[in-house]
Design an enzyme around this catalytic site. Sequence first.
Site, PDB file in Angstrom:
ATOM      1  N   ASN A   9    -112.976  47.516 -77.829  1.00 19.73           N
ATOM      2  CA  ASN A   9    -112.582  48.501 -79.072  1.00 19.73           C
ATOM      3  C   ASN A   9    -112.311  47.874 -80.285  1.00 19.73           C
ATOM      4  OD1 ASN A   9    -112.229  50.969 -80.126  1.00 19.73           O
ATOM      5  ND2 ASN A   9    -109.987  51.330 -79.538  1.00 19.73           N
ATOM      6  N   GLU A  35    -118.176  47.776 -77.005  1.00 16.86           N
ATOM      7  CA  GLU A  35    -117.400  48.378 -78.034  1.00 16.86           C
ATOM      8  C   GLU A  35    -117.128  47.114 -79.114  1.00 16.86           C
ATOM      9  OE1 GLU A  35    -115.692  52.592 -79.155  1.00 16.86           O
ATOM     10  OE2 GLU A  35    -115.146  52.072 -77.321  1.00 16.86           O
ATOM     11  N   ASP A 150    -118.669  49.763 -69.487  1.00 15.52           N
ATOM     12  CA  ASP A 150    -117.801  50.962 -69.571  1.00 15.52           C
ATOM     13  C   ASP A 150    -118.877  52.187 -69.522  1.00 15.52           C
ATOM     14  OD1 ASP A 150    -116.564  53.229 -70.466  1.00 15.52           O
ATOM     15  OD2 ASP A 150    -116.139  52.632 -72.544  1.00 15.52           O
ATOM     16  N   ASN A 152    -118.035  55.346 -68.980  1.00 17.57           N
ATOM     17  CA  ASN A 152    -117.652  56.621 -69.350  1.00 17.57           C
ATOM     18  C   ASN A 152    -117.512  57.611 -68.344  1.00 17.57           C
ATOM     19  OD1 ASN A 152    -116.297  56.703 -72.165  1.00 17.57           O
ATOM     20  ND2 ASN A 152    -118.167  55.765 -72.883  1.00 17.57           N
ATOM     21  N   HIS A 247    -108.843  50.080 -73.507  1.00 18.18           N
ATOM     22  CA  HIS A 247    -109.254  49.931 -72.235  1.00 18.18           C
ATOM     23  C   HIS A 247    -108.501  48.512 -71.820  1.00 18.18           C
ATOM     24  CE1 HIS A 247    -113.016  52.187 -72.067  1.00 18.18           C
ATOM     25  NE2 HIS A 247    -112.686  52.218 -73.217  1.00 18.18           N
TER      26      HIS A 247
END
Length: 259
Positions: A9, A35, A150, A152, A247
Amino acid sequence: MKIISYNVNGIRSASTKNFLGWLEATDADMVCMQEVKALPEQIPEIIAVIEQLGYHHYWFPAEKKGYSGVAILTRIKPNHVEYGCGEEWIDKEGRILRGDFDTFSLMSLYMPSGSSGDERQTKKYEFMRFFQAYISELKSIHPNMIISGDYNICHTALDIHNPKSNANSSGFLPEEREWMEVFLNSGFIDSFRHFNKDPHHYTWWSFRANSRVKNLGWRIDYHLATTSMLNRLKRVVILPDAIHSDHCPVLLELAISND
């Protein structure tokens, strides 16, 4: 061999929370990041530390600054690095990066989120359809593959803190869960579930309502390995005490060979 997947992130934000000190302590052989939200030229100090720790590093950022982007850090130099997948809109968003090594290929994946609205949910479904076909073809060339990242998507009710209230939430929609089931059945192993069938293990928590402290989370980060890699899977653990992001990392321990 230790392989970590981590949606950071924002690598710059994570680095202010001692991400690099944590990275050194983990002593991982390979790290897939999602990310990253940065171009390599924007983070020379971070790159310098990564190199001091002995990593070759490969970055596939999004065209849009401060958005998406994936990276692979590895102490074993890959024979080949594949940037993107050839689908223009996906590659503009920096979602797929692959390194090919002697005995397997490792992919860092960041699947789109649909939580911002119908338009992005539609793009997520488009990505899912494309990715299924793309990987099906890729497996014929690279049969030993680990796709870390990830996704999602929570696969089952075990993977989300409140399946009933989230039944209509992006990331736990019936179509998404069915896609994950079909994808796994096409020749992949959910490596964490291979070792652990228990509930309440999550990799993402909302910043709202003290969700992380209460462990009200979602398991949306995976190491999916082709079935041919089964005998090499030794251990998979989620590391919720690493707090550099919304995360947390997932660690896969892999045997060097099938022997």
